[in-house]
Design a protein around this motif. Sequence first.
Motif, PDB file in Angstrom:
ATOM      1  N   PHE A 164       0.774  -1.234   0.000  1.00  0.00           N
ATOM      2  CA  PHE A 164       0.000   0.000   0.000  1.00  0.00           C
ATOM      3  C   PHE A 164       0.813   1.297   0.000  1.00  0.00           C
ATOM      4  CE2 PHE A 164      -2.416  -3.194   2.539  1.00  0.00           C
ATOM      5  CZ  PHE A 164      -3.384  -3.478   1.576  1.00  0.00           C
ATOM      6  N   TYR A 165       1.969   1.331   0.631  1.00  0.00           N
ATOM      7  CA  TYR A 165       2.632   2.605   0.884  1.00  0.00           C
ATOM      8  C   TYR A 165       3.836   2.895  -0.010  1.00  0.00           C
ATOM      9  CZ  TYR A 165      -0.263   2.460   5.078  1.00  0.00           C
ATOM     10  OH  TYR A 165      -1.333   2.398   5.930  1.00  0.00           O
ATOM     11  N   ARG A 166       4.144   2.024  -0.929  1.00  0.00           N
ATOM     12  CA  ARG A 166       5.332   2.244  -1.770  1.00  0.00           C
ATOM     13  C   ARG A 166       5.029   3.048  -3.022  1.00  0.00           C
ATOM     14  NH1 ARG A 166       7.808  -1.722  -4.298  1.00  0.00           N
ATOM     15  NH2 ARG A 166       6.066  -3.193  -4.261  1.00  0.00           N
ATOM     16  N   ASN A 167       3.761   3.155  -3.370  1.00  0.00           N
ATOM     17  CA  ASN A 167       3.375   3.820  -4.618  1.00  0.00           C
ATOM     18  C   ASN A 167       4.063   3.191  -5.824  1.00  0.00           C
ATOM     19  OD1 ASN A 167       1.743   5.773  -3.301  1.00  0.00           O
ATOM     20  ND2 ASN A 167       3.578   6.962  -2.785  1.00  0.00           N
ATOM     21  N   ASP A 168       4.144   1.851  -5.796  1.00  0.00           N
ATOM     22  CA  ASP A 168       4.750   1.079  -6.893  1.00  0.00           C
ATOM     23  C   ASP A 168       6.207   1.454  -7.132  1.00  0.00           C
ATOM     24  OD1 ASP A 168       2.382  -0.297  -7.312  1.00  0.00           O
ATOM     25  OD2 ASP A 168       1.620   1.208  -8.713  1.00  0.00           O
ATOM     26  N   ARG A 169       6.912   1.790  -6.095  1.00  0.00           N
ATOM     27  CA  ARG A 169       8.342   2.114  -6.212  1.00  0.00           C
ATOM     28  C   ARG A 169       9.154   1.239  -5.257  1.00  0.00           C
ATOM     29  NH1 ARG A 169       8.681   8.768  -6.395  1.00  0.00           N
ATOM     30  NH2 ARG A 169       7.297   9.071  -8.191  1.00  0.00           N
ATOM     31  N   GLY A 170      10.463   1.165  -5.548  1.00  0.00           N
ATOM     32  CA  GLY A 170      11.391   0.513  -4.631  1.00  0.00           C
ATOM     33  C   GLY A 170      11.360  -0.999  -4.627  1.00  0.00           C
TER      34      GLY A 170
END
Length: 273
Positions: free
Chosen positions: A143-149
């Motif tokens: 939920f909290y990565r915003n599709d990054r990392g």
Amino acid sequence: MLHVLFCGVVVFPGLFVVFRKVLPSIFKQWTDADVVLVSERLVSSIHAIMATTAGFIVVSSCNDVIMDRHWLATYFVVWFGVPYMTYDIFAMYLSHYYRFRVKGHEEYKEHSFRTFTSFVRREFLLVFHHIALLTILLPITLFYRNDRGDYFIGCLFLTELSTPFVSLGKILIQLGLQDCWLHKANGVMVLLSFFSCRIALFPYMYWAYGRRYGIPLPSVPFHLSLACNLGNLCILAPQVYWFVLLCRKGYRLYQRQGKAQNSPAVTDSTKAD
């Protein structure tokens, strides 16, 4: 999606049950505690190999540590990570229960709330570690990565690299092979893999993030959110504690072996006199 998730939910308990059925037929002298311990360790090793493989795939596929994506970074956590961590809490409890039952503790004649709370007290750090992964890694991943990392999620998978070596050490002790060369070599691999993949990995991830944005390593924590830093600290702190325990255990083993090697020489010289 649902059938793969179902596979992850049943695969680890299923393997655990299979090992508990097979091992007593091979090692007839083993107690229930021995069988449960080794079964738990074998399943842990299988999960660790899966997680490490997924980590290598994700890390090697991401050139940009922030923007590059790989589907395993998310789906491995959902399909196998969460089911394993949930199963492993139960498996650790069973190992605790049978260990004390074999020792003859009266309160361990049957499962109860008291035996479970005793397990939580004795293995608090391990239980906390599992719960932290379930409550920190899972929400961040989904939920909290915003599709990054995805790269950093793959790095976290690599922390499992040391688990097969730790498990092998316990299994060798269970087999009475703690004095053989394999156990000594495995002890070195435990320390090297544990330090590299569970401790040094975290400064490396901060360095990789800083290199991506041109930030010096000491300044990276100040460019990350408090939640991110606290999450990393919650995962890292138990690793440092366990590494210190491993070093102490290795040092004690080295001392015992040194004394054992010196004692025959003392005996021989006494006879010569």
